[in-house]
Design a protein around this motif. Structure first.
Motif, PDB file in Angstrom:
ATOM      1  N   GLU A 157      11.118 -93.791  25.012  1.00  0.00           N
ATOM      2  CA  GLU A 157      12.380 -92.779  24.573  1.00  0.00           C
ATOM      3  C   GLU A 157      12.278 -92.218  23.430  1.00  0.00           C
ATOM      4  O   GLU A 157      12.605 -91.059  22.860  1.00  0.00           O
ATOM      5  CB  GLU A 157      13.553 -93.498  24.588  1.00  0.00           C
ATOM      6  CG  GLU A 157      14.361 -93.938  25.956  1.00  0.00           C
ATOM      7  CD  GLU A 157      14.491 -92.484  26.763  1.00  0.00           C
ATOM      8  OE1 GLU A 157      15.368 -91.719  26.387  1.00  0.00           O
ATOM      9  OE2 GLU A 157      14.132 -92.516  27.834  1.00  0.00           O
ATOM     10  N   LEU A 158      11.676 -93.279  22.281  1.00  0.00           N
ATOM     11  CA  LEU A 158      11.552 -92.743  20.928  1.00  0.00           C
ATOM     12  C   LEU A 158      10.269 -91.486  20.949  1.00  0.00           C
ATOM     13  O   LEU A 158      10.669 -90.464  20.363  1.00  0.00           O
ATOM     14  CB  LEU A 158      11.020 -93.768  20.025  1.00  0.00           C
ATOM     15  CG  LEU A 158      11.874 -94.898  19.503  1.00  0.00           C
ATOM     16  CD1 LEU A 158      10.973 -95.949  18.928  1.00  0.00           C
ATOM     17  CD2 LEU A 158      12.718 -94.208  18.503  1.00  0.00           C
ATOM     18  N   GLY A 159       9.208 -91.894  21.839  1.00  0.00           N
ATOM     19  CA  GLY A 159       8.198 -90.809  21.924  1.00  0.00           C
ATOM     20  C   GLY A 159       8.954 -89.523  22.544  1.00  0.00           C
ATOM     21  O   GLY A 159       8.304 -88.284  22.142  1.00  0.00           O
ATOM     22  N   LYS A 160      10.163 -89.730  23.355  1.00  0.00           N
ATOM     23  CA  LYS A 160      10.613 -88.350  24.087  1.00  0.00           C
ATOM     24  C   LYS A 160      11.358 -87.649  23.059  1.00  0.00           C
ATOM     25  O   LYS A 160      11.437 -86.656  23.079  1.00  0.00           O
ATOM     26  CB  LYS A 160      11.343 -89.021  25.246  1.00  0.00           C
ATOM     27  CG  LYS A 160      12.197 -87.654  26.024  1.00  0.00           C
ATOM     28  CD  LYS A 160      12.832 -88.469  27.057  1.00  0.00           C
ATOM     29  CE  LYS A 160      13.732 -87.531  27.887  1.00  0.00           C
ATOM     30  NZ  LYS A 160      14.622 -88.143  28.918  1.00  0.00           N
ATOM     31  N   TYR A 161      11.960 -88.416  22.020  1.00  0.00           N
ATOM     32  CA  TYR A 161      13.112 -87.806  21.246  1.00  0.00           C
ATOM     33  C   TYR A 161      12.210 -87.243  19.728  1.00  0.00           C
ATOM     34  O   TYR A 161      12.809 -86.154  19.164  1.00  0.00           O
ATOM     35  CB  TYR A 161      14.082 -88.715  20.862  1.00  0.00           C
ATOM     36  CG  TYR A 161      14.984 -89.445  21.720  1.00  0.00           C
ATOM     37  CD1 TYR A 161      14.955 -88.766  23.124  1.00  0.00           C
ATOM     38  CD2 TYR A 161      15.624 -90.470  21.682  1.00  0.00           C
ATOM     39  CE1 TYR A 161      15.681 -89.321  24.039  1.00  0.00           C
ATOM     40  CE2 TYR A 161      16.464 -91.127  22.684  1.00  0.00           C
ATOM     41  CZ  TYR A 161      16.466 -90.526  23.975  1.00  0.00           C
ATOM     42  OH  TYR A 161      17.025 -91.022  24.950  1.00  0.00           O
ATOM     43  N   TYR A 162      11.265 -87.994  19.568  1.00  0.00           N
ATOM     44  CA  TYR A 162      10.695 -87.448  17.952  1.00  0.00           C
ATOM     45  C   TYR A 162      10.372 -85.774  17.968  1.00  0.00           C
ATOM     46  O   TYR A 162      10.532 -85.320  17.099  1.00  0.00           O
ATOM     47  CB  TYR A 162       9.417 -88.177  17.880  1.00  0.00           C
ATOM     48  CG  TYR A 162       9.714 -89.428  17.006  1.00  0.00           C
ATOM     49  CD1 TYR A 162      10.558 -89.515  15.663  1.00  0.00           C
ATOM     50  CD2 TYR A 162       9.343 -91.006  17.416  1.00  0.00           C
ATOM     51  CE1 TYR A 162      10.881 -90.485  15.121  1.00  0.00           C
ATOM     52  CE2 TYR A 162       9.892 -91.823  16.664  1.00  0.00           C
ATOM     53  CZ  TYR A 162      10.427 -91.918  15.481  1.00  0.00           C
ATOM     54  OH  TYR A 162      10.770 -93.046  14.756  1.00  0.00           O
ATOM     55  N   PRO A 163       9.745 -85.298  19.132  1.00  0.00           N
ATOM     56  CA  PRO A 163       9.292 -84.015  18.960  1.00  0.00           C
ATOM     57  C   PRO A 163      10.472 -82.940  18.687  1.00  0.00           C
ATOM     58  O   PRO A 163      10.442 -81.968  18.067  1.00  0.00           O
ATOM     59  CB  PRO A 163       8.760 -83.714  20.233  1.00  0.00           C
ATOM     60  CG  PRO A 163       8.410 -85.065  20.972  1.00  0.00           C
ATOM     61  CD  PRO A 163       9.310 -86.005  20.292  1.00  0.00           C
ATOM     62  N   PHE A 164      11.751 -83.429  18.762  1.00  0.00           N
ATOM     63  CA  PHE A 164      12.902 -82.506  18.703  1.00  0.00           C
ATOM     64  C   PHE A 164      13.031 -82.368  17.292  1.00  0.00           C
ATOM     65  O   PHE A 164      13.765 -81.546  16.838  1.00  0.00           O
ATOM     66  CB  PHE A 164      14.192 -83.021  19.554  1.00  0.00           C
ATOM     67  CG  PHE A 164      13.968 -82.744  20.867  1.00  0.00           C
ATOM     68  CD1 PHE A 164      14.472 -81.615  21.485  1.00  0.00           C
ATOM     69  CD2 PHE A 164      13.333 -83.776  21.829  1.00  0.00           C
ATOM     70  CE1 PHE A 164      14.506 -81.338  22.578  1.00  0.00           C
ATOM     71  CE2 PHE A 164      13.224 -83.677  22.977  1.00  0.00           C
ATOM     72  CZ  PHE A 164      13.758 -82.309  23.906  1.00  0.00           C
ATOM     73  N   ILE A 165      12.615 -83.272  16.714  1.00  0.00           N
ATOM     74  CA  ILE A 165      12.617 -83.303  14.894  1.00  0.00           C
ATOM     75  C   ILE A 165      11.492 -82.963  14.283  1.00  0.00           C
ATOM     76  O   ILE A 165      11.205 -83.315  13.136  1.00  0.00           O
ATOM     77  CB  ILE A 165      13.376 -84.428  14.350  1.00  0.00           C
ATOM     78  CG1 ILE A 165      12.582 -85.756  14.406  1.00  0.00           C
ATOM     79  CG2 ILE A 165      14.656 -84.535  14.603  1.00  0.00           C
ATOM     80  CD1 ILE A 165      13.122 -86.852  13.682  1.00  0.00           C
ATOM     81  N   SER A 166      10.259 -82.610  15.039  1.00  0.00           N
ATOM     82  CA  SER A 166       8.964 -82.110  14.782  1.00  0.00           C
ATOM     83  C   SER A 166       8.102 -83.174  14.258  1.00  0.00           C
ATOM     84  O   SER A 166       7.336 -83.213  13.738  1.00  0.00           O
ATOM     85  CB  SER A 166       9.037 -80.966  13.648  1.00  0.00           C
ATOM     86  OG  SER A 166       9.592 -79.865  14.421  1.00  0.00           O
ATOM     87  N   GLU A 167       8.550 -84.527  14.833  1.00  0.00           N
ATOM     88  CA  GLU A 167       7.715 -85.795  14.195  1.00  0.00           C
ATOM     89  C   GLU A 167       6.691 -85.941  15.395  1.00  0.00           C
ATOM     90  O   GLU A 167       6.852 -87.147  16.052  1.00  0.00           O
ATOM     91  CB  GLU A 167       8.593 -86.854  13.924  1.00  0.00           C
ATOM     92  CG  GLU A 167       9.461 -86.618  12.727  1.00  0.00           C
ATOM     93  CD  GLU A 167       8.807 -86.990  11.519  1.00  0.00           C
ATOM     94  OE1 GLU A 167       7.662 -87.342  11.605  1.00  0.00           O
ATOM     95  OE2 GLU A 167       9.235 -87.017  10.275  1.00  0.00           O
ATOM     96  N   TYR A 168       5.728 -85.333  15.573  1.00  0.00           N
ATOM     97  CA  TYR A 168       4.842 -85.563  16.459  1.00  0.00           C
ATOM     98  C   TYR A 168       3.964 -86.655  16.474  1.00  0.00           C
ATOM     99  O   TYR A 168       3.443 -87.267  17.425  1.00  0.00           O
ATOM    100  CB  TYR A 168       3.800 -84.123  16.894  1.00  0.00           C
ATOM    101  CG  TYR A 168       4.676 -82.817  16.967  1.00  0.00           C
ATOM    102  CD1 TYR A 168       5.501 -82.817  18.116  1.00  0.00           C
ATOM    103  CD2 TYR A 168       4.704 -81.839  16.058  1.00  0.00           C
ATOM    104  CE1 TYR A 168       6.133 -81.559  18.169  1.00  0.00           C
ATOM    105  CE2 TYR A 168       5.334 -80.630  16.239  1.00  0.00           C
ATOM    106  CZ  TYR A 168       6.195 -80.523  17.567  1.00  0.00           C
ATOM    107  OH  TYR A 168       6.859 -79.299  17.671  1.00  0.00           O
ATOM    108  N   ARG A 169       3.299 -87.011  15.250  1.00  0.00           N
ATOM    109  CA  ARG A 169       2.772 -88.210  15.123  1.00  0.00           C
ATOM    110  C   ARG A 169       3.406 -89.439  15.310  1.00  0.00           C
ATOM    111  O   ARG A 169       2.736 -90.195  16.199  1.00  0.00           O
ATOM    112  CB  ARG A 169       2.243 -88.263  13.708  1.00  0.00           C
ATOM    113  CG  ARG A 169       1.473 -89.653  13.287  1.00  0.00           C
ATOM    114  CD  ARG A 169       0.451 -89.941  14.128  1.00  0.00           C
ATOM    115  NE  ARG A 169      -0.757 -89.190  14.121  1.00  0.00           N
ATOM    116  CZ  ARG A 169      -1.760 -89.425  14.928  1.00  0.00           C
ATOM    117  NH1 ARG A 169      -1.646 -90.344  15.830  1.00  0.00           N
ATOM    118  NH2 ARG A 169      -2.854 -88.676  14.706  1.00  0.00           N
TER     119      ARG A 169
END
Length: 781
Positions: A467-479
């Motif tokens: 879930e963390l990996g799914k949510y992070y891109p929405f705040i541009s935290e791709y790494r």
């Protein structure tokens, strides 16, 4: 299940219940109200067991010892042969320093201890205590301690007191990590297994003594509940389906026995009517929720007959106890399992109207929250009106807040994060779109998930990292998204159900590359695609390549060039797939690929570009926190798993390592580069796999590195062997305590080992104690 070989010992204080560590006030509040309700409404056979638990729980409340003593004395006055109460009261008196009173009750205990009926009821009372989901309350988290020490180590003006405090924080983190070797999740599984064993033993004794059908039935019902709870926890563990099927069938058999036995009695007392109703509704709920995992061939005829007419059991339960809270809760769960969410919500509403107390009726609030959430998901899939979706998500959120304020479980927090994510209204127009209408809910979802991971008593769950990996891109935290999903895949062992998780990983790689144009990401992405191929997840790889072709054709071209240049042989299947006509790659790639295959695959020599190693022998600090020594065949794990976990862990803790493939200067002698790297590094990490024993060059460099560390000016430099795969540990390293990565990648211990200031003159006992591996006879799980 085999009977326990241990001798019978009465009392609840010796069971190893998790309540030996004080529960939070919320947990105490919930259980006290539940136990009080049961002590008033349950059959007489169960009441002493419940009252015992109330007393034991009171003992751990501030100023609760007197209350516990009075409750136990009252219980013993009514039931003078209640062995658990006698043993508990003796324990309380000894803790209060009243040895004479303890001895007086010990004489009473000894006079009844060999009574078979007293023993049976004592064993069943212990089983009942183990059935409940006690929770640990750990206020200290090793990660927080580690971060505090890291900040102290990195202050500009380090002085002795700061270093002492920083080192002590790391040692304390070690102790916290070692003090509780298993999570509450694992403890609960073991407790349920022990409960079932005791129930079977106690019921067997009752049957030998020809006790009443009513008494045996009440304990059979509780045995079935213990089996169901074990099944629930094993489900979260991902246990073998066959094992769970057998356990569910046994629970159905137990409920069936209760239904048949109590139905045959003409005039049932009200408490027994409740037990009959509960067994009816539990039977239906258990079968409805687990029917896909249950083999009908192994069922008895009695169970099969009931399975064919579930509706009559539902009707019987509601007819017998239309206002019983547990019957209503389970009836609602049956409706939810059938995806009849609105009907389930009405049932939960009735339960909450009758019992609005959020502590006592937490289960109804939690179940209604789930029904609201899943109904909103159904509306989303049906592309219903946005206002209607928001209505149910808001109601789910309100119930979620109630649950977090009462009994805050891992699942409560996990689903609350999901609700927040849906309330953010993520845009689903494209697989690569990461827009949303309310970014604040994304931040709240991330905060809740991190708080879940920081709870020391919660098992690290792959779903949370996914879930963390799914949510992070929405705040541009791709790494951060990439590293979270890597952890999820690793924890779940690349289970086939994680195809969507891998898709999110690939999307984050693509967006990160599109944003940064960092060609080094191609090598890391190549490694993950190879991992998927090696684990026979071919469709995952194909879907990723097709997405890249559609949304990032330039990246696909660069990725294939990277594969051909650096690992043509290892990526042969992937390259051949992309060379098919539908991908429309350049003709020169085909020719270069064929040439590389003929030449043999080149070894990649530079991941992020060379970084010059400058000698700093006179410097008081080191340029690098660690130097990594590994076999060439283990290079990809080092570069793409170990490096990000240590150098990109979070915003606070960022180690700097010396990696040969990245930091050695091209053209320099390897041995000279190693000596320079070691002189500039605080610690030496040696990756141990079977590849080391086959690599004579690796053995030579390993000996040189260790001797260089020993002879360097910093005598306290640490050599940390990491056993990545089972192998023979070289003799030169057998005096060094390793970290065992064969069962799981233990990043927390490794970070602590790198944080502790080994160069100081401080004498810190146990500073490396947490690095010890488990022995061959110990159970890792």
């Amino acid at each position: 299940m085999m009977a326990s070989k241990e001798s019978f010992k009465p009392g609840l204080f010796d069971l190893g219940l998790n309540i030996q560590k004080k529960l939070s006030n919320n947990d105490l509040n919930i259980d006290r109200k539940q136990f009080t309700y049961h002590s008033e409404n349950d059959p007489s056979y169960i009441k002493p067991a419940i009252r015992n638990m109330l007393a034991v729980q009171s003992f751990y409340i501030d100023t609760g010892r007197t209350r516990a003593r009075l409750m136990l004395e009252e219980l013993i006055s009514e039931h003078p042969n209640e062995l658990n109460a006698l043993a508990d009261l003796i324990y309380v008196y000894k803790e209060m320093g009243r040895e004479k009173d303890a001895d007086r009750y010990k004489s009473q205990l000894d006079s009844h201890k060999n009574n078979p009926l007293c023993q049976a009821r004592s064993i069943l009372g212990q089983a009942n205590a183990l059935t409940y989901d006690w929770a640990d309350d750990h206020n200290k988290n090793p990660k927080f301690l580690l971060k505090d020490s890291w900040r102290l180590f990195n202050l500009e003006d380090n002085h002795t007191e700061q270093l002492i405090k920083a080192n002590n924080l790391v040692v304390e983190a070690y102790k916290v990590l070692n003090a509780i070797p298993e999570t509450a999740h694992e403890k609960k599984i073991k407790a349920k297994e022990k409960a079932i064993e005791k129930f079977e033993k106690g019921i067997g004794k009752l049957q030998e003594l020809n006790c009443s059908k009513e008494e045996i039935s009440t304990w059979k019902h509780n045995l079935a509940i213990a089996r169901s709870r074990l099944d629930t926890w094993r489900n979260r563990e991902g246990d073998n389906i066959d094992t769970r099927s057998d356990n569910c069938i046994k629970a159905l058999e137990d409920h069936s026995y209760v239904i048949d036995s109590l139905t045959s009695i003409e005039k049932l007392e009200k408490p027994l009517q409740i037990y009959l109703a509960k067994s009816c509704i539990f039977f239906v709920q258990l079968y409805t929720s687990r029917k896909d995992n249950i083999s009908n061939n192994h069922m008895s005829e009695s169970v099969k007959k009931k399975v064919q007419d579930l509706e009559s059991l539902e009707s019987k339960a509601i007819r017998l106890c239309p206002d019983d809270n547990i019957v209503l809760q389970r009836y609602g769960r049956i409706k939810s399992n059938r995806q009849q969410y609105l009907e389930a919500i009405e049932i939960y509403n009735k339960s909450i109207e009758m019992f609005p107390d959020k502590y006592f009726n937490w289960f109804s609030y939690a179940s209604r929250r789930a029904a609201y959430y899943f109904h909103s998901k159904k509306l989303i899939d049906e592309k219903s009106d946005e206002a209607e979706i928001n209505k149910y998500l808001t109601l789910a959120y309100m119930d979620g807040e109630v649950c977090l304020q009462s009994k805050c479980t891992q699942y409560c927090m996990f689903q609350m994060a999901q609700i927040c994510f849906e309330r953010a209204m993520p845009i689903r127009n494209s697989a690569m779109s990461f827009g949303c209408k309310n970014i604040n809910f994304i931040y709240e979802a991330l905060e809740i998930l991190h708080e879940t991971l920081n709870k020391r008593d919660i098992k690290k769950d792959a779903k949370i990292y996914a879930e963390l990996g799914k949510y992070y891109p929405f705040i541009s935290e791709y790494r951060k998204s990439i590293e979270s999903i890597k952890t999820a895949l690793e924890l779940n062992k690349w289970n086939e159900n994680y195809s969507e998780c891998f898709s999110h990983l690939c999307n984050s790689f693509m967006c990160f590359y599109d944003e940064s144009k960092d060609r080094n990401l191609l090598s890391e992405f190549r490694y993950m695609l190879k991992e998927a191929k090696q684990r026979e997840c071919d469709k995952w790889v194909t879907d990723a390549l097709k997405t890249m072709k559609t949304d990032f054709p330039e990246m696909l071209s660069n990725l294939i060039e990277n594969m051909i240049e650096w690992d043509a042989r290892g990526c042969e299947d992937i390259v051949k797939e992309v060379l098919q006509p539908e991908f429309s790659v350049r003709d020169d790639m085909r020719e270069r690929f064929e040439m590389k295959l003929q030449e043999g695959s080149n070894q990649e020599s530079d991941i992020n570009g060379p970084a010059e190693i400058q000698a700093s022998e006179t410097s008081e600090s080191f340029k690098y926190d660690f130097f990594v020594l590994h076999s060439e065949k283990d290079k990809e794990w080092v570069n793409f798993m170990l490096r990000p976990q240590l150098e990109e862990y979070d915003d606070v803790i960022n180690f700097r390592g010396c990696f040969p493939s990245r930091d050695f200067i091209l053209g320099d002698r390897i041995i000279d580069s190693m000596e320079k790297g070691i002189k500039n590094s605080c610690k030496l990490l040696i990756i141990l796999t079977p590849n080391n024993n086959c690599d004579k060059e690796m053995q030579f460099y390993k000996n040189v590195c260790i001797h260089s560390m020993i002879e360097s000016k910093a005598k306290e430099k640490t050599v940390i062997p990491i056993v990545l795969k089972n192998c023979e540990i070289p003799q030169i390293l057998q005096t060094h305590v390793p970290i065992d990565f064969t069962q799981k990648n233990d990043w927390d211990r490794l970070r602590m080992a790198l944080t502790v200031n080994m160069d100081s003159t401080l004498e810190l006992e146990q500073k490396m104690s947490a690095l010890s591996c488990k022995g061959p006879d110990e159970d890792e799980n």
